[in-house]
Design a protein around this motif. Structure first.
Motif, PDB file in Angstrom:
ATOM      1  N   PRO A 222       0.994  -1.133  -0.027  1.00  0.00           N
ATOM      2  CA  PRO A 222      -0.093   0.081   0.081  1.00  0.00           C
ATOM      3  C   PRO A 222       0.868   1.397  -0.185  1.00  0.00           C
ATOM      4  O   PRO A 222       1.918   1.111   0.514  1.00  0.00           O
ATOM      5  CB  PRO A 222      -0.766  -0.094   1.352  1.00  0.00           C
ATOM      6  N   LYS A 223       0.298   2.484  -0.288  1.00  0.00           N
ATOM      7  CA  LYS A 223       1.139   3.720  -0.481  1.00  0.00           C
ATOM      8  C   LYS A 223       1.273   3.967   1.079  1.00  0.00           C
ATOM      9  O   LYS A 223       0.254   4.244   1.890  1.00  0.00           O
ATOM     10  CB  LYS A 223       0.553   4.654  -1.007  1.00  0.00           C
ATOM     11  N   LYS A 224       2.396   3.977   1.554  1.00  0.00           N
ATOM     12  CA  LYS A 224       2.505   4.284   2.974  1.00  0.00           C
ATOM     13  C   LYS A 224       3.593   5.143   3.018  1.00  0.00           C
ATOM     14  O   LYS A 224       4.827   4.974   2.449  1.00  0.00           O
ATOM     15  CB  LYS A 224       2.806   3.235   3.810  1.00  0.00           C
ATOM     16  N   LYS A 225       3.443   6.263   3.610  1.00  0.00           N
ATOM     17  CA  LYS A 225       4.692   7.211   3.561  1.00  0.00           C
ATOM     18  C   LYS A 225       5.062   7.797   5.020  1.00  0.00           C
ATOM     19  O   LYS A 225       6.183   7.960   5.215  1.00  0.00           O
ATOM     20  CB  LYS A 225       4.275   8.679   2.825  1.00  0.00           C
ATOM     21  N   THR A 226       4.330   7.616   5.923  1.00  0.00           N
ATOM     22  CA  THR A 226       4.569   7.901   7.307  1.00  0.00           C
ATOM     23  C   THR A 226       5.464   6.600   7.924  1.00  0.00           C
ATOM     24  O   THR A 226       5.296   5.696   7.673  1.00  0.00           O
ATOM     25  CB  THR A 226       3.455   8.032   8.255  1.00  0.00           C
ATOM     26  N   THR A 227       6.544   7.223   8.686  1.00  0.00           N
ATOM     27  CA  THR A 227       7.494   6.329   9.245  1.00  0.00           C
ATOM     28  C   THR A 227       6.982   6.056  10.745  1.00  0.00           C
ATOM     29  O   THR A 227       6.937   6.952  11.438  1.00  0.00           O
ATOM     30  CB  THR A 227       8.938   6.820   9.391  1.00  0.00           C
ATOM     31  N   LEU A 228       6.513   4.866  11.074  1.00  0.00           N
ATOM     32  CA  LEU A 228       5.997   4.598  12.153  1.00  0.00           C
ATOM     33  C   LEU A 228       6.908   3.399  12.779  1.00  0.00           C
ATOM     34  O   LEU A 228       7.051   2.621  12.308  1.00  0.00           O
ATOM     35  CB  LEU A 228       4.719   4.164  12.129  1.00  0.00           C
ATOM     36  N   PHE A 229       7.544   3.810  13.820  1.00  0.00           N
ATOM     37  CA  PHE A 229       8.491   2.730  14.433  1.00  0.00           C
ATOM     38  C   PHE A 229       7.983   2.558  15.738  1.00  0.00           C
ATOM     39  O   PHE A 229       8.185   3.225  16.652  1.00  0.00           O
ATOM     40  CB  PHE A 229       9.820   3.283  14.262  1.00  0.00           C
ATOM     41  N   LYS A 230       7.416   1.168  15.848  1.00  0.00           N
ATOM     42  CA  LYS A 230       6.677   0.796  17.229  1.00  0.00           C
ATOM     43  C   LYS A 230       7.120  -0.585  17.535  1.00  0.00           C
ATOM     44  O   LYS A 230       6.857  -1.644  16.822  1.00  0.00           O
ATOM     45  CB  LYS A 230       5.260   0.959  16.977  1.00  0.00           C
ATOM     46  N   GLY A 231       8.219  -0.471  18.539  1.00  0.00           N
ATOM     47  CA  GLY A 231       8.737  -1.796  18.921  1.00  0.00           C
ATOM     48  C   GLY A 231       9.272  -2.749  17.780  1.00  0.00           C
ATOM     49  O   GLY A 231      10.120  -1.781  17.175  1.00  0.00           O
ATOM     50  N   ASP A 232       8.794  -3.767  17.490  1.00  0.00           N
ATOM     51  CA  ASP A 232       9.638  -4.613  16.222  1.00  0.00           C
ATOM     52  C   ASP A 232       9.100  -4.075  14.941  1.00  0.00           C
ATOM     53  O   ASP A 232       9.177  -4.596  13.941  1.00  0.00           O
ATOM     54  CB  ASP A 232       9.473  -5.885  16.499  1.00  0.00           C
ATOM     55  N   VAL A 233       7.891  -3.288  14.920  1.00  0.00           N
ATOM     56  CA  VAL A 233       7.161  -2.908  13.700  1.00  0.00           C
ATOM     57  C   VAL A 233       7.711  -1.803  13.151  1.00  0.00           C
ATOM     58  O   VAL A 233       8.017  -0.917  13.666  1.00  0.00           O
ATOM     59  CB  VAL A 233       5.766  -2.652  14.045  1.00  0.00           C
ATOM     60  N   ASP A 234       8.364  -1.901  11.807  1.00  0.00           N
ATOM     61  CA  ASP A 234       8.927  -1.082  11.257  1.00  0.00           C
ATOM     62  C   ASP A 234       8.143  -0.674   9.869  1.00  0.00           C
ATOM     63  O   ASP A 234       8.234  -1.493   9.031  1.00  0.00           O
ATOM     64  CB  ASP A 234      10.471  -1.186  10.941  1.00  0.00           C
ATOM     65  N   ASN A 235       7.462   0.386   9.759  1.00  0.00           N
ATOM     66  CA  ASN A 235       6.597   0.606   8.330  1.00  0.00           C
ATOM     67  C   ASN A 235       7.499   0.907   7.469  1.00  0.00           C
ATOM     68  O   ASN A 235       6.944   1.105   6.304  1.00  0.00           O
ATOM     69  CB  ASN A 235       5.441   1.541   9.017  1.00  0.00           C
ATOM     70  N   ASP A 236       8.590   1.379   7.677  1.00  0.00           N
ATOM     71  CA  ASP A 236       9.513   1.476   6.352  1.00  0.00           C
ATOM     72  C   ASP A 236       9.985   0.200   5.455  1.00  0.00           C
ATOM     73  O   ASP A 236      10.295   0.229   4.299  1.00  0.00           O
ATOM     74  CB  ASP A 236      10.613   1.992   6.909  1.00  0.00           C
ATOM     75  N   TYR A 237       9.505  -1.081   6.171  1.00  0.00           N
ATOM     76  CA  TYR A 237       9.895  -2.157   5.402  1.00  0.00           C
ATOM     77  C   TYR A 237       8.408  -2.930   5.455  1.00  0.00           C
ATOM     78  O   TYR A 237       7.741  -3.180   6.410  1.00  0.00           O
ATOM     79  CB  TYR A 237      10.863  -2.977   6.435  1.00  0.00           C
ATOM     80  N   LEU A 238       8.226  -3.737   4.213  1.00  0.00           N
ATOM     81  CA  LEU A 238       7.228  -4.461   4.173  1.00  0.00           C
ATOM     82  C   LEU A 238       7.792  -5.862   3.498  1.00  0.00           C
ATOM     83  O   LEU A 238       8.571  -5.722   2.802  1.00  0.00           O
ATOM     84  CB  LEU A 238       6.099  -4.092   3.190  1.00  0.00           C
ATOM     85  N   VAL A 239       7.442  -6.810   4.311  1.00  0.00           N
ATOM     86  CA  VAL A 239       7.868  -8.218   3.732  1.00  0.00           C
ATOM     87  C   VAL A 239       6.841  -9.152   3.404  1.00  0.00           C
ATOM     88  O   VAL A 239       5.991  -9.479   3.995  1.00  0.00           O
ATOM     89  CB  VAL A 239       8.594  -8.854   5.171  1.00  0.00           C
ATOM     90  N   ASP A 240       7.499  -9.891   2.318  1.00  0.00           N
ATOM     91  CA  ASP A 240       6.388 -10.921   1.728  1.00  0.00           C
ATOM     92  C   ASP A 240       7.156 -12.307   1.581  1.00  0.00           C
ATOM     93  O   ASP A 240       8.219 -12.470   1.469  1.00  0.00           O
ATOM     94  CB  ASP A 240       6.175 -10.508   0.277  1.00  0.00           C
ATOM     95  N   PHE A 241       5.962 -13.097   2.079  1.00  0.00           N
ATOM     96  CA  PHE A 241       6.317 -14.708   2.070  1.00  0.00           C
ATOM     97  C   PHE A 241       5.581 -15.287   0.901  1.00  0.00           C
ATOM     98  O   PHE A 241       4.311 -15.897   1.403  1.00  0.00           O
ATOM     99  CB  PHE A 241       6.081 -15.348   3.565  1.00  0.00           C
ATOM    100  N   PRO A 242       5.962 -15.063  -0.358  1.00  0.00           N
ATOM    101  CA  PRO A 242       5.062 -15.589  -1.271  1.00  0.00           C
ATOM    102  C   PRO A 242       4.728 -17.047  -1.225  1.00  0.00           C
ATOM    103  O   PRO A 242       3.295 -17.374  -1.437  1.00  0.00           O
ATOM    104  CB  PRO A 242       5.964 -15.262  -2.828  1.00  0.00           C
ATOM    105  N   GLN A 243       5.307 -17.838  -0.854  1.00  0.00           N
ATOM    106  CA  GLN A 243       4.835 -19.128  -0.587  1.00  0.00           C
ATOM    107  C   GLN A 243       3.853 -19.454   0.695  1.00  0.00           C
ATOM    108  O   GLN A 243       3.030 -20.526   0.490  1.00  0.00           O
ATOM    109  CB  GLN A 243       6.289 -20.181  -0.384  1.00  0.00           C
ATOM    110  N   LEU A 244       3.838 -18.493   1.329  1.00  0.00           N
ATOM    111  CA  LEU A 244       2.718 -18.634   2.581  1.00  0.00           C
ATOM    112  C   LEU A 244       1.647 -17.800   2.085  1.00  0.00           C
ATOM    113  O   LEU A 244       0.661 -17.665   2.876  1.00  0.00           O
ATOM    114  CB  LEU A 244       3.327 -18.185   3.715  1.00  0.00           C
TER     115      LEU A 244
END
Ligand code: GDP
Length: 695
Positions: free
Chosen positions: A85-107
Motif C-alpha cells: 500500500p502507499k505508505k509514507k509515514t514512518t512509524l516505528f513501534k517496537g518491532d514494527v517498522d513501517n518502512d519495511y514490508l516483507v512478503d512470504f509468497p509461498q505462505l
C-alpha cells in the motif's frame, strides 16, 4: 529507468510462477552467500538490508536456503510492488517498522511489518525440513520492500555446508554437495564470507568457492570482524595478494559495541589506503556486479527462453489446438452452459407443467378430504345413505353441509404457502439435475459450483417466497366463500375425477396384491383365507368398534404381525370396493350436472381444485418464476465476478484435462511475457551500451 536488476527480478518472479523445474533450465544470475557459522554472515546480510531480520540462537541451524529479494520502493509503480500500500509515514513501534514490508509468497503472507513475525515465519519454514533430513534444496522465498534497500537478490545458503566433519553421514555429504553444485554454478556470483580472526587459508567459505570457481572469477571475498585483528593485518588480507580473487575483498566491521564501522575506518585510514572497505562499499559493489552479470546473461537467457517458448507453443498447438483457456474463461463457459440450461428450464416450466406439478400434490389432498369426510361414513353406513333419499330432507341437508365443510377444508389448506413451496422445490430439484450433468467428471456432488449455484437459487427464490405465497392466498380468497361451477367445468371435472379415482384404485389394488404375496409367504393362499376369516369373525364380535390387534383376547394362533397385515388387507379390500362403487356412481347419470354436486363430491372438489391450481399458477408465474428466471442469471454473474482468482483456479483444476490445458497455456503466456520484457531490456541495453566497468 528502473534498474536492470529490478527488471530481472521481475522476470525471475515470472519464471518462478511457471514451475520449479523451469528455474533449473533457465536461471538468471544471483548472488549466493556462503560463510561458516559465526563468520559474521548474518551480520553482513542484515547490514545490507539495514534491519535485524534473521532468527538467531544457538539451536537455530538453517536447513533451507533463503532466497532474499530486496526491492527498492522509491519507484513504487511497477508490478513487484503492487502488493504494498502507499505508505509514507514512518512509524516505528517496537518491532514494527513501517518502512519495511516483507512478503512470504509461498505462505501467501504479504506486507508483514512486524519483524518478530518475520523471524518466527522464517523459523517455521526452516523447521518444515525435519532434523532427520538435515537440509533441503528448496529455498525459502523472502521479499523485503523498502526505500532503504537496494534492488538485489541474494541467496543465503545454510551455514551447514561448511561444516564438513568426519562423522557426517555420507548421505548428508551428498546433499551438501548437490546443494553447492546447484547454487554455486555459473553464472551465479559467490559472496564468500570469512572472519578476519581466522586464517584465510582455513576459510571454509573460500574453500567451497574455489571448488566451483577455481579461477576466482565469480567470487567476491568479504572479510568480517576486521576490528579483531590489527589494522595492519586486516589491510594485508584485503589487498588480495595471498588468495587473489578477480573482484577482490571488501572489509567490514559489524556489531562492534565500542566503535562504529565509519569511526573504525576513519581512525585507521592510513592502513586501508588501497583497500575496499565498509558495508556501503560492499552494497554498491554488489549492485554493480549483479547488474553487469545480469546484462551479460541477458542474451543467452533470452535465447534459452525463446527455445522454451517454442517448445511450449508447439505442445500447446498439438495437444490443445491453440485453444485459449484460462480458469476464468473455463468457468464462464461452464456458467454459460448453465445459463442456457436454466433458460431451457424456463421453457419447461410452462403453465401446463406448473399445473401438473401442483396437481400431483393437491389431488392427494382432495383424496384425503374425501376419505375423511365421505368414505369413512360408508364403512359403517349403508352405501345408499350417501346418495340420499330425495324425500329425506335431513339427509339432504347433511350432505349439503358436508360438501360445504369439505370445500372449506380444501380452500383453507394454506394453498399460498403450499403451492409456492412446491414450485420452489421443484425448481431447485431441476437445477440440481442440471448441475449433476454439468459437473466435470472429477467434480464431487457437493463441490464448489454446486453449492454456489444452489445458494444463489435459494436466495433468489426466498426473496419472493412470502410475497408470492400471500398473493396466491389473496387471490384464492373468493373460493373460500363461493364458487361458480359451470356445466363445462363440471363435465371436465367429471372426466378428471374418474381418472383420479381410477388411479387411486390402481394403487390400492397394487398395495393389496403386495400384501397378499407377503401374507401368503409359507402358508400359501389358504393361510390368507384363514387369517381373514378369523379377523372378520372378531370384527363381527366387536360391536362395530375398530378392531385392536393388541387387545384381542384370543389370537387364533396367528402372530401379531400377520394379524396386523391381515387387518390392513381387509381395509384395502374395503377401500377397493368403495372406489369401484364411487367410480360406477359418478360415471352414472346421478352426477350429470352441477345440481347433483352434493351427491358427487369427487367431481365438485376436483373442479374446485382445478380452479385453485389455475389461480395459483397465474401468480406463481408472475411473482416467482418470472422473477427467478430474470434475476438468477444476474445474481449468478454478480457472485461469479466476486470470486477470487484462487477459487476460480481451484474450480477449473478439478478437471484434470482442463487443469493440464490451463497450466500449459499459463506457461506459454508467462514465457511470452518474460520474453517480451527481456526483449525490451535487450533493446535498451543496445542503445545505451555503457563502457564495461571493472568488477
Ligand atoms: P553467522 O553465524 O555467520 O551468521 O554470524 P553472525 O553474524 O551471527 O556473527 C557471529 C558473532 O560475531 C556475533 O556475536 C556477532 O555479534 C559477531 N560479529 C559479527 N560481525 C562482527 C564484527 O565485524 N566485529 C565483531 N567484533 N564481532 C562481529
Amino acid at each position: 529507468m528502473v534498474s536492470l536488476t529490478r527488471q530481472m527480478i521481475e522476470i525471475r518472479s515470472i519464471l518462478n510462477k511457471i514451475s520449479n523445474k523451469m528455474g533449473e533450465s533457465i536461471s538468471l544470475p544471483a548472488i549466493v552467500v556462503i560463510g561458516s557459522q559465526s563468520s559474521g554472515k548474518s551480520s553482513v546480510l542484515e547490514s545490507i538490508v539495514g534491519k535485524d531480520f534473521l532468527p538467531k540462537g544457538d539451536n537455530m541451524v538453517t536447513r533451507r536456503p533463503i532466497e532474499l529479494t530486496l526491492i527498492n520502493t522509491k519507484d513504487s509503480s511497477d508490478e513487484v510492488n503492487q502488493q504494498s500500500p502507499k505508505k509514507k509515514t514512518t512509524l516505528f513501534k517496537g518491532d514494527v517498522d513501517n518502512d519495511y514490508l516483507v512478503d512470504f509468497p509461498q505462505l501467501r503472507e504479504y506486507n508483514v511489518s512486524s519483524f518478530t513475525k518475520v523471524k518466527s515465519l522464517l523459523v517455521d519454514m526452516n523447521l518444515q525440513v525435519s532434523s532427520k533430513d538435515c537440509i533441503s534444496e528448496d529455498p525459502i522465498q523472502l521479499v523485503i520492500k523498502s526505500s532503504k534497500v537496494p534492488d538485489l537478490q541474494l541467496i543465503d545458503l545454510p551455514g551447514y555446508i561448511q561444516i564438513e566433519s568426519v562423522d557426517q553421514p555420507a548421505e548428508l555429504k551428498d546433499k551438501i554437495k548437490s546443494l553447492c553444485d546447484k547454487y554455486l554454478q555459473k553464472p551465479n556470483i559467490i559472496l564468500a564470507i570469512s572472519s578476519a580472526d581466522v586464517d584465510l587459508a582455513n576459510s571454509t567459505a573460500l574453500k567451497a568457492a574455489r571448488l566451483l570457481d577455481p579461477k576466482g572469477e565469480r567470487t567476491l571475498g568479504v572479510i568480517t570482524k576486521l576490528d579483531l585483528v590489527s589494522p595492519g593485518q586486516a589491510a594485508q588480507m584485503l589487498l588480495n595478494k595471498k588468495y587473489p580473487l578477480k573482484m577482490g575483498y571488501v572489509g567490514v566491521v559489524n556489531n562492534n559495541k565500542k566503535t562504529t564501522e565509519s569511526e573504525y575506518f576513519q581512525k585507521n585510514k592510513l592502513f586501508f589506503k588501497n583497500c575496499q572497505f565498509s558495508n556501503r562499499k560492499l552494497r554498491k559493489k554488489l549492485i554493480t556486479i549483479l547488474e553487469l552479470t545480469m546484462s551479460k546473461e541477458l542474451k543467452p537467457t533470452f535465447i534459452k527462453l525463446q527455445q522454451e517458448l517454442d517448445n511450449t507453443a508447439y505442445r500447446f498447438k498439438v495437444e490443445f489446438n491453440d485453444r485459449q483457456l484460462t480458469p476464468r474463461t473455463y468457468l464462464l463457459s461452464q456458467i454459460d452452459v448453465l445459463k442456457l440450461a436454466v433458460k431451457e428450464l424456463q421453457d419447461l416450466f410452462s403453465r401446463n407443467e406448473l399445473k401438473s406439478i401442483l396437481r400431483q400434490e393437491l389431488d392427494q389432498e382432495v383424496l384425503n378430504i374425501l376419505a375423511a369426510r365421505y368414505w369413512k361414513d360408508l364403512e359403517n353406513e349403508n352405501v345408499t345413505n350417501i346418495i340420499g333419499d330425495p324425500s329425506d330432507e335431513a339427509a339432504l341437508s347433511y350432505w349439503h353441509k358436508n360438501l360445504e365443510l369439505s370445500t372449506s377444508s380444501l380452500t383453507k389448506l394454506g394453498i399460498g404457502r403450499m403451492t409456492t413451496a412446491i414450485i420452489t422445490n421443484s425448481i431447485l430439484s431441476e437445477l440440481n439435475n442440471i448441475l449433476y450433468v454439468l459437473q466435470p467428471t472429477s467434480f464431487q456432488q457437493q463441490g464448489f459450483l454446486y453449492s454456489l449455484v444452489n445458494d444463489i437459487a435459494i436466495q433468489v427464490l426466498n426473496k419472493n417466497f412470502y410475497s408470492t405465497a400471500d398473493q396466491v392466498e389473496n387471490c384464492i380468497k373468493p373460493f373460500k366463500y363461493e364458487v361458480e361451477i359451470e356445466q363445462r367445468d363440471w363435465d371436465d371435472s367429471k372426466h378428471n375425477s374418474i381418472l383420479l379415482l381410477k388411479e387411486e384404485l390402481k394403487q390400492v389394488q397394487g398395495s393389496k396384491n403386495l400384501l397378499k404375496s407377503n401374507l401368503s409367504g409359507n402358508g400359501g393362499n389358504k393361510q390368507i383365507q384363514q387369517i381373514l376369516q378369523f379377523l372378520k369373525q372378531r370384527q363381527a364380535l366387536s360391536n362395530g368398534n375398530v378392531l385392536d390387534i393388541n387387545k384381542l383376547d384370543y389370537d387364533g394362533g396367528f402372530s401379531k404381525i400377520l394379524l396386523e397385515k391381515g387387518k390392513q388387507y381387509i381395509e384395502l379390500e374395503k377401500r377397493e370396493q368403495l372406489l369401484k362403487f364411487r367410480l360406477r356412481f359418478i360415471n352414472g347419470k346421478q352426477c350429470r350436472d352441477t345440481k347433483s354436486m352434493d351427491k358427487c363430491p369427487e367431481i365438485y372438489l376436483k373442479a374446485i381444485n382445478e380452479k385453485l391450481i389455475s389461480t395459483a399458477v397465474l401468480f406463481l408465474n408472475i411473482e416467482l418464476l418470472s422473477d427467478f428466471f430474470y434475476n438468477f442469471p444476474i445474481e449468478l454473474d454478480r457472485k461469479i465476478s466476486e470470486l477470487s482468482i484462487d477459487d476460480i483456479e481451484m474450480f477449473a483444476k478439478q478437471d484434470s484435462k482442463i487443469s493440464k490445458h490451463i497450466e500449459l497455456q499459463k506457461r506459454k503466456d508467462l514465457l511470452q511475457l518474460a520474453l517480451n520484457k527481456m526483449n525490451s531490456l535487450l533493446i535498451y541495453e543496445k542503445i545505451n551500451k555503457k563502457p564495461k566497468k571493472n568488477l
